[in-house]
Motif scaffolding. Sequence first.
Motif, mmCIF file in Angstrom:
data_model
loop_
_atom_site.group_PDB
_atom_site.id
_atom_site.type_symbol
_atom_site.label_atom_id
_atom_site.label_comp_id
_atom_site.label_asym_id
_atom_site.label_seq_id
_atom_site.Cartn_x
_atom_site.Cartn_y
_atom_site.Cartn_z
ATOM 1 N N LEU A 199 -66.899 -47.286 49.359
ATOM 2 C CA LEU A 199 -66.063 -46.559 48.416
ATOM 3 C C LEU A 199 -64.616 -46.890 48.762
ATOM 4 C CD1 LEU A 199 -67.791 -43.110 49.077
ATOM 5 C CD2 LEU A 199 -68.588 -44.924 47.559
ATOM 6 N N ALA A 200 -63.872 -47.452 47.809
ATOM 7 C CA ALA A 200 -62.516 -47.896 48.135
ATOM 8 C C ALA A 200 -61.550 -47.501 47.034
ATOM 9 C CB ALA A 200 -62.485 -49.402 48.358
ATOM 10 N N GLY A 201 -60.238 -47.537 47.322
ATOM 11 C CA GLY A 201 -59.298 -47.149 46.293
ATOM 12 C C GLY A 201 -57.841 -47.301 46.677
ATOM 13 N N MET A 202 -56.982 -47.030 45.682
ATOM 14 C CA MET A 202 -55.542 -47.106 45.883
ATOM 15 C C MET A 202 -54.848 -46.384 44.732
ATOM 16 S SD MET A 202 -54.774 -51.060 44.732
ATOM 17 C CE MET A 202 -53.047 -50.926 45.169
ATOM 18 N N SER A 203 -53.554 -46.138 44.906
ATOM 19 C CA SER A 203 -52.776 -45.498 43.853
ATOM 20 C C SER A 203 -52.592 -46.425 42.663
ATOM 21 C CB SER A 203 -51.411 -45.083 44.390
ATOM 22 O OG SER A 203 -51.523 -43.973 45.248
ATOM 23 N N THR A 204 -52.450 -45.809 41.480
ATOM 24 C CA THR A 204 -52.199 -46.562 40.262
ATOM 25 C C THR A 204 -51.384 -45.680 39.321
ATOM 26 O OG1 THR A 204 -53.248 -47.920 38.550
ATOM 27 C CG2 THR A 204 -54.305 -45.818 39.079
ATOM 28 N N THR A 205 -51.229 -46.107 38.085
ATOM 29 C CA THR A 205 -50.588 -45.296 37.052
ATOM 30 C C THR A 205 -51.522 -45.207 35.858
ATOM 31 O OG1 THR A 205 -49.474 -47.232 36.100
ATOM 32 C CG2 THR A 205 -48.269 -45.976 37.776
ATOM 33 N N HIS A 206 -51.334 -44.150 35.057
ATOM 34 C CA HIS A 206 -52.175 -43.976 33.875
ATOM 35 C C HIS A 206 -51.368 -43.236 32.816
ATOM 36 C CE1 HIS A 206 -55.543 -42.729 31.290
ATOM 37 N NE2 HIS A 206 -56.222 -43.714 31.858
ATOM 38 N N GLY A 207 -51.454 -43.725 31.572
ATOM 39 C CA GLY A 207 -50.672 -43.146 30.494
ATOM 40 C C GLY A 207 -50.947 -41.680 30.245
ATOM 41 N N ALA A 208 -52.169 -41.237 30.550
ATOM 42 C CA ALA A 208 -52.528 -39.844 30.312
ATOM 43 C C ALA A 208 -52.015 -38.899 31.388
ATOM 44 C CB ALA A 208 -54.051 -39.719 30.202
ATOM 45 N N MET A 209 -51.438 -39.455 32.464
ATOM 46 C CA MET A 209 -50.981 -38.596 33.554
ATOM 47 C C MET A 209 -49.654 -39.100 34.119
ATOM 48 S SD MET A 209 -51.621 -35.784 35.023
ATOM 49 C CE MET A 209 -53.284 -35.524 34.347
ATOM 50 N N PRO A 210 -48.555 -38.895 33.386
ATOM 51 C CA PRO A 210 -47.239 -39.220 33.944
ATOM 52 C C PRO A 210 -46.914 -38.251 35.073
ATOM 53 C CG PRO A 210 -47.008 -38.012 31.894
ATOM 54 C CD PRO A 210 -48.474 -38.309 32.048
ATOM 55 N N GLU A 211 -45.818 -38.466 35.744
ATOM 56 C CA GLU A 211 -45.427 -37.564 36.823
ATOM 57 C C GLU A 211 -45.268 -36.149 36.277
ATOM 58 O OE1 GLU A 211 -42.289 -38.800 39.350
ATOM 59 O OE2 GLU A 211 -43.040 -40.846 39.571
ATOM 60 N N GLN A 212 -45.786 -35.176 37.024
ATOM 61 C CA GLN A 212 -45.836 -33.798 36.576
ATOM 62 C C GLN A 212 -44.681 -32.990 37.147
ATOM 63 O OE1 GLN A 212 -48.727 -32.800 34.415
ATOM 64 N NE2 GLN A 212 -48.396 -35.021 34.363
ATOM 65 N N GLN A 213 -44.125 -32.123 36.326
ATOM 66 C CA GLN A 213 -43.047 -31.267 36.779
ATOM 67 C C GLN A 213 -43.550 -30.347 37.892
ATOM 68 O OE1 GLN A 213 -41.238 -28.954 33.671
ATOM 69 N NE2 GLN A 213 -39.632 -28.130 34.993
ATOM 70 N N GLY A 214 -42.758 -30.255 38.950
ATOM 71 C CA GLY A 214 -43.139 -29.399 40.068
ATOM 72 C C GLY A 214 -43.961 -30.091 41.133
ATOM 73 N N PHE A 215 -44.324 -31.382 40.909
ATOM 74 C CA PHE A 215 -45.109 -32.134 41.879
ATOM 75 C C PHE A 215 -44.386 -33.418 42.261
ATOM 76 C CE2 PHE A 215 -48.279 -29.458 39.965
ATOM 77 C CZ PHE A 215 -49.153 -29.166 40.998
ATOM 78 N N ILE A 216 -44.544 -33.823 43.505
ATOM 79 C CA ILE A 216 -44.083 -35.128 43.957
ATOM 80 C C ILE A 216 -45.271 -36.066 43.893
ATOM 81 C CG2 ILE A 216 -43.225 -36.448 45.919
ATOM 82 C CD1 ILE A 216 -41.691 -33.978 46.808
ATOM 83 N N ARG A 217 -45.144 -37.179 43.195
ATOM 84 C CA ARG A 217 -46.232 -38.145 43.043
ATOM 85 C C ARG A 217 -46.330 -38.996 44.312
ATOM 86 N NH1 ARG A 217 -48.654 -39.825 38.426
ATOM 87 N NH2 ARG A 217 -48.650 -37.566 38.090
ATOM 88 N N ALA A 218 -47.295 -38.670 45.140
ATOM 89 C CA ALA A 218 -47.508 -39.404 46.389
ATOM 90 C C ALA A 218 -48.346 -40.646 46.125
ATOM 91 C CB ALA A 218 -48.184 -38.511 47.417
ATOM 92 N N GLU A 219 -48.460 -41.516 47.122
ATOM 93 C CA GLU A 219 -49.217 -42.755 46.981
ATOM 94 C C GLU A 219 -50.201 -42.900 48.132
ATOM 95 O OE1 GLU A 219 -46.572 -46.033 46.693
ATOM 96 O OE2 GLU A 219 -45.745 -45.403 44.750
#
Length: 281
Positions: A199-219
Amino acid sequence: MLPATFKLCAAISYQHLRNVTGLRRQAAVAISQELSKLSCRSAGPSAWISQVRRRSSLLSSRLEEKPFSEMEMSYIKQGEEALQKSLSILGDQEGWKTETVADNGDEVLSKVLPDVGKVFRLEVVVDQPLDAVYSELVDNMEQMGDWNPSVKEVKILQKVGKDTLITHETAAAAPGNIVGPRDFVSVRCSRRRGSTCVLAGMSTTHGAMPEQQGFIRAENGPTCMVLRPLAGSPSQTKLTWLLSIDLKGWLPKTIINQVLSQTQVDFAKHLRQRMARAAGC
């Protein structure tokens, strides 16, 4: 709040976008070559790497016979990069140092890599068979917030083929937390063949989930989990978890390192409790 978030993904190269057969062939060759390198580096994980290769390579399992969009292929490519980097890190047994040891003997190792930063490695045994552990971590991933106090929510945003997912994870707040709320968008993939799962993975971006107010987008990433039956005891599962997270914002690295290693130990504890309750039902 310092999350115990791990990501799962796998993939293939973009240059063969319009040739599905070429994609499978290219992926099989590339992953086979990588596993060959890993199996020669050390005596540690070489046995399970060889097993994966003998069973037609669990990591190059067939893509579905349908075309993928350019964006989907981008996610697949990101997953492939995360998977190969993770396996390479786990395959190198040199330079690991003990970070923390729990009272029950669970141990977290760490080392610093030039192009990644500090990574953490947890190796534990779960007293449940592989199928049960795999199902909990993969099939029931959206329920992780029910049993892992470090995770508030895991939501699947998109599925790509049979194995690849794009997810949004929100870390749970903790009393007295000195770090603001964090969230992650990740590409994940689960692959299994026979008795071995990666099981493997990494950070990415997605149009349905831009950066959210009140949260820091970690990687995060590359990250990886390897599941396989414990040698001589198929009713137990050996779990190896490679963790790499950049929480962003400001926080002393000594505190981050201490808490992330403890996060892995806590995850193992809560996973065992979850599996024990499920087995008792």
